[in-house]
Design a protein around this motif. Structure first.
Motif, PDB file in Angstrom:
ATOM      1  N   UNK A  12       0.843  -1.374   0.083  1.00  0.00           N
ATOM      2  CA  UNK A  12       0.015   0.128  -0.244  1.00  0.00           C
ATOM      3  C   UNK A  12       0.727   1.082  -0.016  1.00  0.00           C
ATOM      4  N   UNK A  13       1.908   1.543   0.312  1.00  0.00           N
ATOM      5  CA  UNK A  13       2.548   2.375   0.992  1.00  0.00           C
ATOM      6  C   UNK A  13       3.792   2.849  -0.850  1.00  0.00           C
ATOM      7  N   UNK A  14       4.026   1.655  -1.118  1.00  0.00           N
ATOM      8  CA  UNK A  14       4.407   1.172  -2.127  1.00  0.00           C
ATOM      9  C   UNK A  14       3.083   2.161  -3.511  1.00  0.00           C
ATOM     10  N   UNK A  15       1.848   1.504  -3.757  1.00  0.00           N
ATOM     11  CA  UNK A  15       1.296   2.316  -4.683  1.00  0.00           C
ATOM     12  C   UNK A  15       1.151   3.521  -4.527  1.00  0.00           C
ATOM     13  N   UNK A  16       1.108   4.353  -3.008  1.00  0.00           N
ATOM     14  CA  UNK A  16       0.726   5.466  -2.352  1.00  0.00           C
ATOM     15  C   UNK A  16       1.316   6.041  -2.842  1.00  0.00           C
ATOM     16  N   UNK A  17       3.193   5.630  -2.356  1.00  0.00           N
ATOM     17  CA  UNK A  17       4.085   6.855  -2.658  1.00  0.00           C
ATOM     18  C   UNK A  17       4.327   7.085  -4.164  1.00  0.00           C
ATOM     19  N   UNK A  18       4.294   6.337  -5.643  1.00  0.00           N
ATOM     20  CA  UNK A  18       4.619   6.226  -6.750  1.00  0.00           C
ATOM     21  C   UNK A  18       3.650   6.676  -7.587  1.00  0.00           C
ATOM     22  N   UNK A  19       2.798   6.383  -7.057  1.00  0.00           N
ATOM     23  CA  UNK A  19       1.200   6.471  -8.248  1.00  0.00           C
ATOM     24  C   UNK A  19       1.536   7.717  -8.425  1.00  0.00           C
ATOM     25  N   UNK A  20       0.686   8.403  -8.958  1.00  0.00           N
ATOM     26  CA  UNK A  20      -0.005  10.084  -9.228  1.00  0.00           C
ATOM     27  C   UNK A  20      -0.514  10.714  -8.610  1.00  0.00           C
ATOM     28  N   UNK A  21      -0.244  11.199  -7.828  1.00  0.00           N
ATOM     29  CA  UNK A  21      -1.460  12.631  -6.475  1.00  0.00           C
ATOM     30  C   UNK A  21      -2.805  12.619  -6.264  1.00  0.00           C
ATOM     31  N   UNK A  22      -2.939  12.065  -7.489  1.00  0.00           N
ATOM     32  CA  UNK A  22      -4.166  12.398  -7.438  1.00  0.00           C
ATOM     33  C   UNK A  22      -5.401  10.124  -7.723  1.00  0.00           C
ATOM     34  N   UNK A  23      -4.064   9.853  -8.078  1.00  0.00           N
ATOM     35  CA  UNK A  23      -4.686   8.138  -7.444  1.00  0.00           C
ATOM     36  C   UNK A  23      -3.951   7.881  -6.088  1.00  0.00           C
ATOM     37  N   UNK A  32      -2.169  15.002   5.130  1.00  0.00           N
ATOM     38  CA  UNK A  32      -1.232  14.146   4.714  1.00  0.00           C
ATOM     39  C   UNK A  32       0.231  13.446   6.199  1.00  0.00           C
ATOM     40  N   UNK A  33       0.368  14.297   6.439  1.00  0.00           N
ATOM     41  CA  UNK A  33       1.336  13.763   7.252  1.00  0.00           C
ATOM     42  C   UNK A  33       0.905  12.553   8.241  1.00  0.00           C
ATOM     43  N   UNK A  34      -0.207  12.800   8.820  1.00  0.00           N
ATOM     44  CA  UNK A  34      -1.270  12.002   9.452  1.00  0.00           C
ATOM     45  C   UNK A  34      -0.958  10.816   9.005  1.00  0.00           C
ATOM     46  N   UNK A  35      -1.415  10.770   7.859  1.00  0.00           N
ATOM     47  CA  UNK A  35      -1.577   9.259   6.997  1.00  0.00           C
ATOM     48  C   UNK A  35      -0.458   8.953   6.856  1.00  0.00           C
ATOM     49  N   UNK A  36       0.932   9.734   6.236  1.00  0.00           N
ATOM     50  CA  UNK A  36       2.074   8.571   6.354  1.00  0.00           C
ATOM     51  C   UNK A  36       2.695   8.428   7.286  1.00  0.00           C
ATOM     52  N   UNK A  37       2.399   9.363   9.090  1.00  0.00           N
ATOM     53  CA  UNK A  37       2.883   8.647   9.823  1.00  0.00           C
ATOM     54  C   UNK A  37       2.405   7.378  10.653  1.00  0.00           C
ATOM     55  N   UNK A  71      12.327   9.661  -2.308  1.00  0.00           N
ATOM     56  CA  UNK A  71      13.366  10.493  -3.694  1.00  0.00           C
ATOM     57  C   UNK A  71      13.279   9.675  -4.980  1.00  0.00           C
ATOM     58  N   UNK A  72      12.511   8.393  -4.785  1.00  0.00           N
ATOM     59  CA  UNK A  72      12.285   7.961  -5.751  1.00  0.00           C
ATOM     60  C   UNK A  72      10.770   9.429  -6.743  1.00  0.00           C
ATOM     61  N   UNK A  73      10.173  10.051  -5.605  1.00  0.00           N
ATOM     62  CA  UNK A  73       8.976  10.426  -5.886  1.00  0.00           C
ATOM     63  C   UNK A  73       9.417  12.234  -6.868  1.00  0.00           C
ATOM     64  N   UNK A  74      10.746  11.896  -6.669  1.00  0.00           N
ATOM     65  CA  UNK A  74      11.121  13.754  -7.327  1.00  0.00           C
ATOM     66  C   UNK A  74      10.859  13.421  -8.859  1.00  0.00           C
ATOM     67  N   UNK A  75      10.844  11.239  -9.473  1.00  0.00           N
ATOM     68  CA  UNK A  75      10.832  11.639 -10.787  1.00  0.00           C
ATOM     69  C   UNK A  75       9.410  11.949 -11.200  1.00  0.00           C
ATOM     70  N   UNK A  76       8.563  11.793  -9.980  1.00  0.00           N
ATOM     71  CA  UNK A  76       6.933  12.317 -10.999  1.00  0.00           C
ATOM     72  C   UNK A  76       6.890  12.840 -11.116  1.00  0.00           C
TER      73      UNK A  76
END
Length: 114
Positions: A12-23, A32-37, A71-76
């Motif tokens: 779930x973390x992988x999908x949420x982190x690497x998908x486009x923001x609308x997905x 968002x900080x609470x969700x990340x935590x 870091x990978x988020x900078x590629x999206x």
């Protein structure tokens, strides 16, 4: 069960982190900080239960994953990786692992005959 929950949290973390923001899935009324935590808390706790003898190694892996995914988020193009976000994720994983270790220690003490 903890093993399955840990890997489900990680996927779930992988999908949420690497998908486009609308997905990206989100929980209404939470920032968002609470969700990340909470996501990293769940991953840290469930993996700590699943791999009790390798807790430090597992925590180090989750921390490395959080930093790498940030870091990978900078590629999206619709995402951005920020040190603040990485720190929130690392704090969640660390606290989740610590809480799981504390519960495990209490359970072990309660099972011991007096």
């Amino acid at each position: 069960m903890a093993l399955f929950a840990g890997w489900a949290a990680l996927l779930t973390i992988l999908f949420s982190t690497l998908s486009p923001i609308e997905a990206r899935p989100h929980i209404p009324f939470l920032g968002a900080d609470v969700e990340r935590f909470l996501a990293y808390f769940a991953a840290g706790a469930t993996f700590a239960f699943a791999y009790p003898r390798q807790r430090w190694l597992v925590l180090a892996g989750i921390v490395a994953l959080a930093m790498g995914l940030e870091w990978l988020q900078t590629l999206e193009e619709t995402r951005h990786g920020l040190p603040h976000d990485a720190m929130i994720k690392i704090a969640g994983a660390t606290l989740g692992s610590a809480v799981a270790a504390a519960f495990d220690m209490m359970a072990h003490r309660l099972r011991k005959p007096a």
